[in-house]
Design a protein around this motif. Structure first.
Motif, PDB file in Angstrom:
ATOM      1  N   ILE A 195       1.343  -0.763  -0.077  1.00 46.76           N
ATOM      2  CA  ILE A 195      -0.238   0.158  -0.291  1.00 46.76           C
ATOM      3  C   ILE A 195       0.617   1.131  -0.003  1.00 46.76           C
ATOM      4  O   ILE A 195       1.266   1.799   0.865  1.00 46.76           O
ATOM      5  CB  ILE A 195      -0.995  -0.243   1.238  1.00 46.76           C
ATOM      6  N   ALA A 196       1.151   2.025  -1.163  1.00 43.61           N
ATOM      7  CA  ALA A 196       2.058   2.535  -1.151  1.00 43.61           C
ATOM      8  C   ALA A 196       0.954   4.474  -1.352  1.00 43.61           C
ATOM      9  O   ALA A 196       0.243   4.207  -1.752  1.00 43.61           O
ATOM     10  CB  ALA A 196       2.947   2.492  -2.567  1.00 43.61           C
ATOM     11  N   ALA A 197       2.229   5.293  -1.024  1.00 47.95           N
ATOM     12  CA  ALA A 197       1.884   6.950  -1.645  1.00 47.95           C
ATOM     13  C   ALA A 197       2.765   8.075  -2.386  1.00 47.95           C
ATOM     14  O   ALA A 197       3.445   7.489  -2.039  1.00 47.95           O
ATOM     15  CB  ALA A 197       0.711   7.612  -0.495  1.00 47.95           C
ATOM     16  N   THR A 198       1.788   8.353  -3.177  1.00 46.97           N
ATOM     17  CA  THR A 198       2.713   9.156  -4.794  1.00 46.97           C
ATOM     18  C   THR A 198       1.434  10.446  -4.496  1.00 46.97           C
ATOM     19  O   THR A 198       0.784  10.102  -4.772  1.00 46.97           O
ATOM     20  CB  THR A 198       2.990   8.233  -5.741  1.00 46.97           C
ATOM     21  N   HIS A 199       2.764  11.405  -4.776  1.00 46.03           N
ATOM     22  CA  HIS A 199       2.000  12.360  -5.783  1.00 46.03           C
ATOM     23  C   HIS A 199       2.576  12.865  -6.518  1.00 46.03           C
ATOM     24  O   HIS A 199       2.532  13.820  -7.355  1.00 46.03           O
ATOM     25  CB  HIS A 199       1.997  13.879  -4.345  1.00 46.03           C
ATOM     26  N   SER A 200       2.873  11.839  -7.627  1.00 50.29           N
ATOM     27  CA  SER A 200       3.803  12.544  -9.321  1.00 50.29           C
ATOM     28  C   SER A 200       2.234  11.099 -10.290  1.00 50.29           C
ATOM     29  O   SER A 200       2.541  10.119  -9.959  1.00 50.29           O
ATOM     30  CB  SER A 200       5.210  11.473  -9.046  1.00 50.29           C
ATOM     31  N   TYR A 201       2.781  12.137 -11.229  1.00 51.48           N
ATOM     32  CA  TYR A 201       1.849  11.291 -11.581  1.00 51.48           C
ATOM     33  C   TYR A 201       2.570  10.913 -12.959  1.00 51.48           C
ATOM     34  O   TYR A 201       1.844   9.131 -13.055  1.00 51.48           O
ATOM     35  CB  TYR A 201       1.292  12.804 -12.909  1.00 51.48           C
ATOM     36  N   GLU A 202       4.002  10.388 -13.198  1.00 44.09           N
ATOM     37  CA  GLU A 202       4.886   9.900 -13.587  1.00 44.09           C
ATOM     38  C   GLU A 202       4.828   8.742 -12.654  1.00 44.09           C
ATOM     39  O   GLU A 202       5.701   7.534 -13.377  1.00 44.09           O
ATOM     40  CB  GLU A 202       6.605  10.367 -13.530  1.00 44.09           C
ATOM     41  N   CYS A 203       5.310   8.504 -11.655  1.00 45.38           N
ATOM     42  CA  CYS A 203       4.320   7.516 -10.880  1.00 45.38           C
ATOM     43  C   CYS A 203       3.341   6.321 -10.851  1.00 45.38           C
ATOM     44  O   CYS A 203       3.813   5.302 -11.179  1.00 45.38           O
ATOM     45  CB  CYS A 203       4.909   7.638  -8.613  1.00 45.38           C
ATOM     46  N   ILE A 204       2.375   6.739 -11.210  1.00 52.25           N
ATOM     47  CA  ILE A 204       0.690   6.647 -11.373  1.00 52.25           C
ATOM     48  C   ILE A 204       1.215   5.955 -12.738  1.00 52.25           C
ATOM     49  O   ILE A 204       0.991   4.363 -12.997  1.00 52.25           O
ATOM     50  CB  ILE A 204      -0.147   7.539 -11.360  1.00 52.25           C
ATOM     51  N   ALA A 205       1.501   6.200 -13.342  1.00 50.96           N
ATOM     52  CA  ALA A 205       1.980   5.940 -15.168  1.00 50.96           C
ATOM     53  C   ALA A 205       3.132   4.838 -14.764  1.00 50.96           C
ATOM     54  O   ALA A 205       2.679   3.764 -15.252  1.00 50.96           O
ATOM     55  CB  ALA A 205       2.121   7.003 -16.267  1.00 50.96           C
ATOM     56  N   GLY A 206       3.730   5.323 -14.554  1.00 46.29           N
ATOM     57  CA  GLY A 206       5.145   3.891 -14.313  1.00 46.29           C
ATOM     58  C   GLY A 206       4.070   3.092 -13.638  1.00 46.29           C
ATOM     59  O   GLY A 206       4.322   1.757 -14.120  1.00 46.29           O
ATOM     60  N   ALA A 207       3.301   3.192 -12.462  1.00 42.03           N
ATOM     61  CA  ALA A 207       2.711   1.734 -11.811  1.00 42.03           C
ATOM     62  C   ALA A 207       2.332   0.847 -12.907  1.00 42.03           C
ATOM     63  O   ALA A 207       2.028   0.049 -12.251  1.00 42.03           O
ATOM     64  CB  ALA A 207       2.133   1.914 -10.315  1.00 42.03           C
TER      65      ALA A 207
END
Length: 359
Positions: free
Chosen positions: A301-313
């Motif tokens: 269960i991870a948290a991010t505020h990066s759009y690149e991280c979401i797309a990478g996931a």
């Protein structure tokens, strides 16, 4: 696996609920939307039995706590209002459980607690002059009640009643919280011990192959003791390079992968997971995490505020063949409170492909 979690009067959440969680769950949102708080709430629930539970989640934010209740637990209540009960509900492997904290003004600790009389006197005096924090934990046929008491002698957790312990049911798995503060405070001896466990199990090369995805020159990892401290060195050709000098991304990847591999069937809570990684490596990062979590039956269960991280996931989890095990939530906060939006696999894929804003 945690399938559902709900908060009432916790941190910045008056009410919030996440349903249909998956083995790989990613959470995003603007600053102060509550991403870190959500992870802390899950950890607090899993660690309810510890006298250090409140101090731990303060340390996650780099806050040093004293024995004062205002510093320890009042900050976890919504608007610091301890008059309204705080509740965390979790459904784990189909079994619902509830943890509740509420202020108690008339509780006096029993005199038979096994501790020196002078310490017991401080605890009774603190409870009488201030208040205690009552907790209730319920899971199927098991109920446990008790109180946390803050005193100059430290925090005491007193169990006042509980049903047959044999009815406690399925325990929560080992739950680990990972952020920059945790990684910076972790000892090199502990990380070397983790690697040593995997080497004894014949799995060290598994870690080496993962690190090679970020740094292809690495062909082995060695543990060398210097001045009593175990340090990890990466072998690149005929040279030894201290891993601490190999960059934040490589060290963070090593920490995450080791945390998963040495604790199978655990839950990892990773805050700001993208920190330390170049955006170009994020799909590979998520592919590695998806593979490692699946192989060790762990939930991420991870948290991010990066759009690149979401797309990478989206990209990395798909390459790992784990798209059905992935879900994404966006947290939002406005004048009406906190809200959560769950994106279906198809909608998130379409959003990423069309550069739609989903943070």
């Amino acid at each position: 696996m945690i399938e559902q979690i709900a908060f009432a009067h916790f941190r910045g959440f008056e009410k919030l609920e996440l349903t249909d969680m998956k083995p790989i769950t990613l959470i995003s949102g603007k600053n102060n939307a509550g991403k870190s708080s959500l992870l802390e709430g899950i950890f607090l629930f899993s660690d309810y039995f510890s006298t250090e539970s409140f101090a731990k989640i303060n340390r996650f934010r780099g806050i040093s706590s004293s024995g004062d209740s205002a510093n320890l637990w009042e900050t976890i209540f919504y608007q610091m209002d301890v008059q309204s009960p705080l509740q965390i509900s979790v459904t784990f492997s189909g079994v619902p459980a509830l943890l509740k904290y509420e202020r108690a003004d008339n509780f006096i600790p029993p005199a038979d607690i096994n501790m020196p009389k002078e310490v017991m006197g401080q605890i009774i005096s603190s409870a009488a002059s201030s208040y205690t924090l009552k907790y209730t934990y319920q899971k199927e046929d098991y109920t446990e009640e008790g109180h946390f008491i803050a005193s100059p002698a430290g925090i005491v957790r007193s169990i006042t009643s509980r049903t047959d312990v044999s009815k406690h049911g399925l325990p929560m798995p080992v739950t680990q919280f990972i952020n920059a503060a945790i990684m910076n405070s972790s000892s090199s001896n502990m990380i070397a011990e983790w690697l040593g466990k995997l080497e004894l199990d014949g799995r060290k090369q598994y870690i080496v192959e993962i690190l090679k995805l970020i740094e292809p020159a690495i062909n082995d990892i060695s543990t060398i003791v210097i001045n009593g401290n175990a340090q990890l060195f990466a072998k690149t050709g005929h040279q030894l390079l201290p891993l601490r000098l190999a960059g934040d991304g490589l060290n963070k990847l090593l920490f995450i992968v080791l945390s998963i591999a040495v604790n199978p069937h655990s839950v990892l809570l990773i805050d700001e997971i993208e920190t330390g990684f170049h955006y170009s490596i994020l799909p590979s990062l998520w592919e590695i995490i998806a593979h490692t979590a699946r192989d060790n039956s762990c939930q991420i269960i991870a948290a991010t505020h990066s759009y690149e991280c979401i797309a990478g996931a989206v990209d990395g989890v798909k390459k790992a063949g784990e798209s059905s095990a992935f879900c994404y939530y966006r947290l939002d906060k406005n004048n009406t409170g906190s809200h959560v939006y769950r994106y279906s696999d198809d909608l998130l894929q379409m959003a990423v492909e069309t550069d739609m804003e989903v943070r």
